[in-house]
Motif scaffolding. Structure first.
Motif, PDB file in Angstrom:
ATOM      1  N   MET A  39       0.583  -1.357   0.758  1.00  0.00           N
ATOM      2  CA  MET A  39       0.016  -0.317  -0.057  1.00  0.00           C
ATOM      3  C   MET A  39       0.861   1.551   0.021  1.00  0.00           C
ATOM      4  O   MET A  39       0.292   2.298  -0.438  1.00  0.00           O
ATOM      5  CB  MET A  39      -0.974   0.137   1.501  1.00  0.00           C
ATOM      6  N   GLN A  40       2.025   1.305   0.859  1.00  0.00           N
ATOM      7  CA  GLN A  40       3.132   2.430   0.591  1.00  0.00           C
ATOM      8  C   GLN A  40       3.323   2.529  -0.488  1.00  0.00           C
ATOM      9  O   GLN A  40       3.658   3.709  -1.116  1.00  0.00           O
ATOM     10  CB  GLN A  40       3.632   2.374   1.830  1.00  0.00           C
ATOM     11  N   VAL A  41       3.871   1.171  -0.887  1.00  0.00           N
ATOM     12  CA  VAL A  41       4.620   1.251  -2.988  1.00  0.00           C
ATOM     13  C   VAL A  41       3.769   2.145  -3.912  1.00  0.00           C
ATOM     14  O   VAL A  41       4.209   2.938  -3.958  1.00  0.00           O
ATOM     15  CB  VAL A  41       4.914   0.045  -2.639  1.00  0.00           C
ATOM     16  N   GLY A  42       1.983   1.282  -3.448  1.00  0.00           N
ATOM     17  CA  GLY A  42       1.589   2.374  -4.059  1.00  0.00           C
ATOM     18  C   GLY A  42       1.422   3.787  -4.071  1.00  0.00           C
ATOM     19  O   GLY A  42       1.294   4.020  -5.047  1.00  0.00           O
ATOM     20  N   SER A  43       1.324   4.072  -2.744  1.00  0.00           N
ATOM     21  CA  SER A  43       1.172   5.857  -2.926  1.00  0.00           C
ATOM     22  C   SER A  43       2.670   5.980  -3.002  1.00  0.00           C
ATOM     23  O   SER A  43       1.631   7.196  -4.014  1.00  0.00           O
ATOM     24  CB  SER A  43       1.478   5.289  -0.951  1.00  0.00           C
ATOM     25  N   VAL A  44       3.082   5.837  -2.876  1.00  0.00           N
ATOM     26  CA  VAL A  44       4.991   6.297  -3.475  1.00  0.00           C
ATOM     27  C   VAL A  44       4.876   6.128  -5.259  1.00  0.00           C
ATOM     28  O   VAL A  44       4.971   8.077  -5.656  1.00  0.00           O
ATOM     29  CB  VAL A  44       6.310   5.650  -3.579  1.00  0.00           C
ATOM     30  N   PHE A  45       4.079   5.779  -5.792  1.00  0.00           N
ATOM     31  CA  PHE A  45       4.157   5.606  -7.244  1.00  0.00           C
ATOM     32  C   PHE A  45       3.311   6.269  -7.830  1.00  0.00           C
ATOM     33  O   PHE A  45       3.045   7.084  -9.057  1.00  0.00           O
ATOM     34  CB  PHE A  45       4.415   4.211  -7.852  1.00  0.00           C
ATOM     35  N   ALA A  46       2.324   7.080  -7.146  1.00  0.00           N
ATOM     36  CA  ALA A  46       0.935   7.461  -7.135  1.00  0.00           C
ATOM     37  C   ALA A  46       1.025   8.604  -6.765  1.00  0.00           C
ATOM     38  O   ALA A  46       0.553   9.622  -7.862  1.00  0.00           O
ATOM     39  CB  ALA A  46      -0.057   7.127  -6.930  1.00  0.00           C
ATOM     40  N   THR A  47       1.869   9.625  -6.179  1.00  0.00           N
ATOM     41  CA  THR A  47       1.863  10.512  -5.534  1.00  0.00           C
ATOM     42  C   THR A  47       1.878  11.599  -6.697  1.00  0.00           C
ATOM     43  O   THR A  47       1.398  12.157  -6.899  1.00  0.00           O
ATOM     44  CB  THR A  47       3.480  10.616  -4.485  1.00  0.00           C
ATOM     45  N   VAL A  48       3.467  11.239  -7.177  1.00  0.00           N
ATOM     46  CA  VAL A  48       3.907  12.488  -8.423  1.00  0.00           C
ATOM     47  C   VAL A  48       2.945  13.034  -9.599  1.00  0.00           C
ATOM     48  O   VAL A  48       2.615  13.850  -9.255  1.00  0.00           O
ATOM     49  CB  VAL A  48       5.327  12.720  -8.066  1.00  0.00           C
ATOM     50  N   PRO A  49       2.379  11.236  -9.708  1.00  0.00           N
ATOM     51  CA  PRO A  49       1.707  11.612 -11.318  1.00  0.00           C
ATOM     52  C   PRO A  49       0.109  12.371 -10.665  1.00  0.00           C
ATOM     53  O   PRO A  49       0.280  13.199 -10.869  1.00  0.00           O
ATOM     54  CB  PRO A  49       1.708  10.166 -11.483  1.00  0.00           C
ATOM     55  N   LEU A  50      -0.129  12.370  -9.891  1.00  0.00           N
ATOM     56  CA  LEU A  50      -1.498  12.491  -8.988  1.00  0.00           C
ATOM     57  C   LEU A  50      -0.989  14.095  -9.220  1.00  0.00           C
ATOM     58  O   LEU A  50      -2.181  14.496  -9.260  1.00  0.00           O
ATOM     59  CB  LEU A  50      -1.883  11.719  -7.150  1.00  0.00           C
ATOM     60  N   ALA A  51       0.331  14.394  -8.828  1.00  0.00           N
ATOM     61  CA  ALA A  51      -0.184  16.084  -7.976  1.00  0.00           C
ATOM     62  C   ALA A  51       0.021  16.501  -9.503  1.00  0.00           C
ATOM     63  O   ALA A  51      -0.157  17.633  -9.871  1.00  0.00           O
ATOM     64  CB  ALA A  51       1.308  16.241  -7.255  1.00  0.00           C
ATOM     65  N   ARG A  52       0.743  16.032 -10.128  1.00  0.00           N
ATOM     66  CA  ARG A  52       1.297  16.794 -11.530  1.00  0.00           C
ATOM     67  C   ARG A  52      -0.165  17.121 -12.363  1.00  0.00           C
ATOM     68  O   ARG A  52      -0.648  17.765 -13.213  1.00  0.00           O
ATOM     69  CB  ARG A  52       1.690  16.063 -12.587  1.00  0.00           C
ATOM     70  N   ARG A  53      -1.023  15.897 -12.179  1.00  0.00           N
ATOM     71  CA  ARG A  53      -2.472  15.640 -13.255  1.00  0.00           C
ATOM     72  C   ARG A  53      -3.080  16.907 -12.170  1.00  0.00           C
ATOM     73  O   ARG A  53      -4.219  17.762 -13.091  1.00  0.00           O
ATOM     74  CB  ARG A  53      -3.192  14.659 -12.954  1.00  0.00           C
ATOM     75  N   MET A  54      -2.778  17.034 -11.005  1.00  0.00           N
ATOM     76  CA  MET A  54      -3.719  18.272 -10.344  1.00  0.00           C
ATOM     77  C   MET A  54      -3.176  19.603 -10.591  1.00  0.00           C
ATOM     78  O   MET A  54      -4.151  20.552 -10.962  1.00  0.00           O
ATOM     79  CB  MET A  54      -3.250  18.068  -8.670  1.00  0.00           C
ATOM     80  N   GLY A  97      -3.436   1.823  -2.507  1.00  0.00           N
ATOM     81  CA  GLY A  97      -2.522   2.422  -2.511  1.00  0.00           C
ATOM     82  C   GLY A  97      -2.127   4.018  -3.137  1.00  0.00           C
ATOM     83  O   GLY A  97      -2.305   5.206  -2.363  1.00  0.00           O
ATOM     84  N   ALA A  98      -3.054   3.587  -4.428  1.00  0.00           N
ATOM     85  CA  ALA A  98      -3.169   4.813  -4.826  1.00  0.00           C
ATOM     86  C   ALA A  98      -4.061   5.998  -4.429  1.00  0.00           C
ATOM     87  O   ALA A  98      -3.998   7.583  -4.125  1.00  0.00           O
ATOM     88  CB  ALA A  98      -3.411   4.595  -6.217  1.00  0.00           C
ATOM     89  N   GLY A  99      -4.911   5.328  -3.686  1.00  0.00           N
ATOM     90  CA  GLY A  99      -6.234   5.545  -3.471  1.00  0.00           C
ATOM     91  C   GLY A  99      -5.958   6.537  -1.772  1.00  0.00           C
ATOM     92  O   GLY A  99      -6.177   7.458  -1.452  1.00  0.00           O
ATOM     93  N   ASN A 100      -4.498   5.776  -1.094  1.00  0.00           N
ATOM     94  CA  ASN A 100      -4.357   6.404   0.071  1.00  0.00           C
ATOM     95  C   ASN A 100      -3.709   7.839  -0.258  1.00  0.00           C
ATOM     96  O   ASN A 100      -3.312   8.426   0.909  1.00  0.00           O
ATOM     97  CB  ASN A 100      -3.570   5.166   0.959  1.00  0.00           C
ATOM     98  N   ALA A 101      -2.820   7.323  -1.410  1.00  0.00           N
ATOM     99  CA  ALA A 101      -2.282   8.719  -1.592  1.00  0.00           C
ATOM    100  C   ALA A 101      -3.803   9.447  -2.208  1.00  0.00           C
ATOM    101  O   ALA A 101      -3.021  11.124  -1.987  1.00  0.00           O
ATOM    102  CB  ALA A 101      -1.240   8.610  -2.871  1.00  0.00           C
ATOM    103  N   THR A 102      -4.499   9.296  -2.770  1.00  0.00           N
ATOM    104  CA  THR A 102      -5.834  10.558  -2.929  1.00  0.00           C
ATOM    105  C   THR A 102      -6.161  10.827  -1.326  1.00  0.00           C
ATOM    106  O   THR A 102      -6.023  12.345  -1.514  1.00  0.00           O
ATOM    107  CB  THR A 102      -6.412   9.727  -3.637  1.00  0.00           C
ATOM    108  N   ASN A 103      -5.896  10.590  -0.703  1.00  0.00           N
ATOM    109  CA  ASN A 103      -6.438  10.406   0.857  1.00  0.00           C
ATOM    110  C   ASN A 103      -5.212  11.662   1.306  1.00  0.00           C
ATOM    111  O   ASN A 103      -6.262  12.900   2.043  1.00  0.00           O
ATOM    112  CB  ASN A 103      -6.554   9.721   1.539  1.00  0.00           C
ATOM    113  N   PHE A 104      -4.077  12.159   1.227  1.00  0.00           N
ATOM    114  CA  PHE A 104      -3.128  12.247   1.723  1.00  0.00           C
ATOM    115  C   PHE A 104      -3.274  14.065   1.245  1.00  0.00           C
ATOM    116  O   PHE A 104      -3.263  15.223   1.564  1.00  0.00           O
ATOM    117  CB  PHE A 104      -1.640  12.269   1.651  1.00  0.00           C
TER     118      PHE A 104
END
Length: 405
Positions: A39-54, A97-104
């Protein structure tokens, strides 16, 4: 807030079952820890693409995309539980983990339009909104949801992931319908001709060259590493003490209450007393909580309730104080990317802690793992004190310079 409550419950219910399910399928504590750490690994990989999309398209479209991946991940984990297939469980938890990154990321959306002197309280209120879902998620997942799955003829640990899938869908639907206008549209950072997001290297240099940003990131990553390292192995530690699934779920729920329930108070304290003091207090609280868990036997539940509660509270201190400090350290047009970079560092520290926790428990045991996690939290106290002293000296030098002029 209406989106974060169900999505946090989805994340918590998925997380609470991952270690036990992973061990049930494989018989290995190391592989069980790997499933949780995914879950943490998924958050790591999703965080930067998520921020760039936002940064390019807005908060709404970024969060809907992240929670959609979380829903798919929970569905895959459900199939893994039914098919007794470990690799699919790991892939599913990566998606969660990608969903968790979105929660953050959602906490920064709450601060986008907040006045400067109420920024920490805005973040605290959003984090607090997750309390109900995050606290009830593990209890419902390992209780009624597991019982319902067993009644339907399915493996009981498939229930938490069926629940998680439904909750992610509810949360993303609320955001898609109601987060209008997008906060970044109001701030004017997105529009018909969006600016190309900065590269990760540029974002990293921005964080490294601003002292307040450095301390904020240290606070967030330290809290995340200590919290994840201790929490990841708590279900297995308690299972070795023959505790029932419901008791393990209650301990995780109390831990999550510590993480979220006091967030409005923490935000108020940050706005009134400053981030430096609250970050230092977070380090002390993390240390006490981890040491309490370290000195609790597998058969005892009271020490785990108290220790995990304090670990969650210490994490809340560091997250809210660090997030407010980071947001105030940069102009509006740079915030989203810097926030994503900080979350990337934070989730990476959590992933490393989670990945190493299972191997550490097999090598030295849960007690030593928690003990060293607690001692490492004291480094945060030293960092906060040094940053406070440096900032005070810089203010004094500016006053002296103006007086001399």
């Amino acid at each position: 807030m209406a989106s974060v409550i169900p999505t946090t419950a989805a994340m918590a219910s998925s997380f609470s079952a991952a270690a036990v399910l992973g061990k049930e399928i494989t018989g290995s504590e190391t592989l069980a820890g790997l499933a949780v750490a995914s879950m943490q690994v998924g958050s790591v990989f999703a965080t930067v693409p998520l921020a760039r999309r936002m940064a390019r398209l807005g908060r709404r479209r970024g969060m809907v995309a992240g929670w959609s991946i979380g829903a798919v991940g929970a569905a895959l984990a459900f199939v893994a539980a039914v098919a007794d297939f470990y690799p699919l469980l790991v892939v599913g938890i990566l998606g969660v983990g990608a969903g968790n990154a979105t929660n953050f990321a959602a906490r920064f959306a709450a601060a986008d339009l907040a006045p400067e002197d109420r920024r920490a309280r805005a973040i605290g209120m959003l984090v607090w909104a997750a309390t109900v879902g995050a606290a009830l998620g593990p209890t419902i997942a390992l209780g009624p949801a597991a019982d319902l799955a067993r009644f339907a003829g399915l493996p009981e640990l498939s229930g938490p992931y069926l629940l998680g899938t439904a909750l992610f869908i509810i949360g993303l639907s609320a955001t898609q319908l109601w987060l209008r206008p997008d906060p970044l549209e109001v701030l004017g950072t997105i529009g018909d001709d969006p600016v190309r997001p900065a590269s990760p290297m540029v974002v990293g240099r921005r964080i490294a060259t601003v002292p307040a940003a450095r301390l904020a990131v240290i606070a967030m990553l330290t809290g995340q590493a200590v919290m994840v390292g201790v929490m990841t192995m708590t279900p297995l530690h308690m299972e070795n003490g023959d505790h029932r699934l419901q008791v393990i779920g209650l301990v995780i729920s109390v831990h999550v209450i510590g993480m979220y329930a006091f967030s409005p108070i923490v935000g108020w304290l940050v706005d009134r007393m400053g981030s430096h003091l609250i970050i230092g207090l977070g380090g002390v609280t993390l240390c006490i909580g981890a040491e309490t868990a370290a000195h609790t036997s597998a058969e005892d539940s009271l020490g785990m309730f108290v220790g995990l509660m304090l670990v969650g509270l210490g994490w809340s201190f560091g997250l809210i104080a660090g997030s407010a400090m980071l947001t105030g350290a940069f102009p509006v047009d740079q915030r989203v990317e810097v926030q994503g970079g900080a979350d990337f560092i934070m989730t990476t520290s959590g992933a490393v802690a989670g990945l190493g926790a299972g191997a550490a428990v097999e090598a030295v045991g849960f007690h030593l793992l928690s003990h060293w996690a607690g001692l490492s939290a004291l480094l945060l106290v030293a960092a906060a004190a040094a940053a406070w002293y440096t900032a005070r000296q810089e203010r004094a030098d500016r006053v002296s310079y103006r007086g001399a002029g």
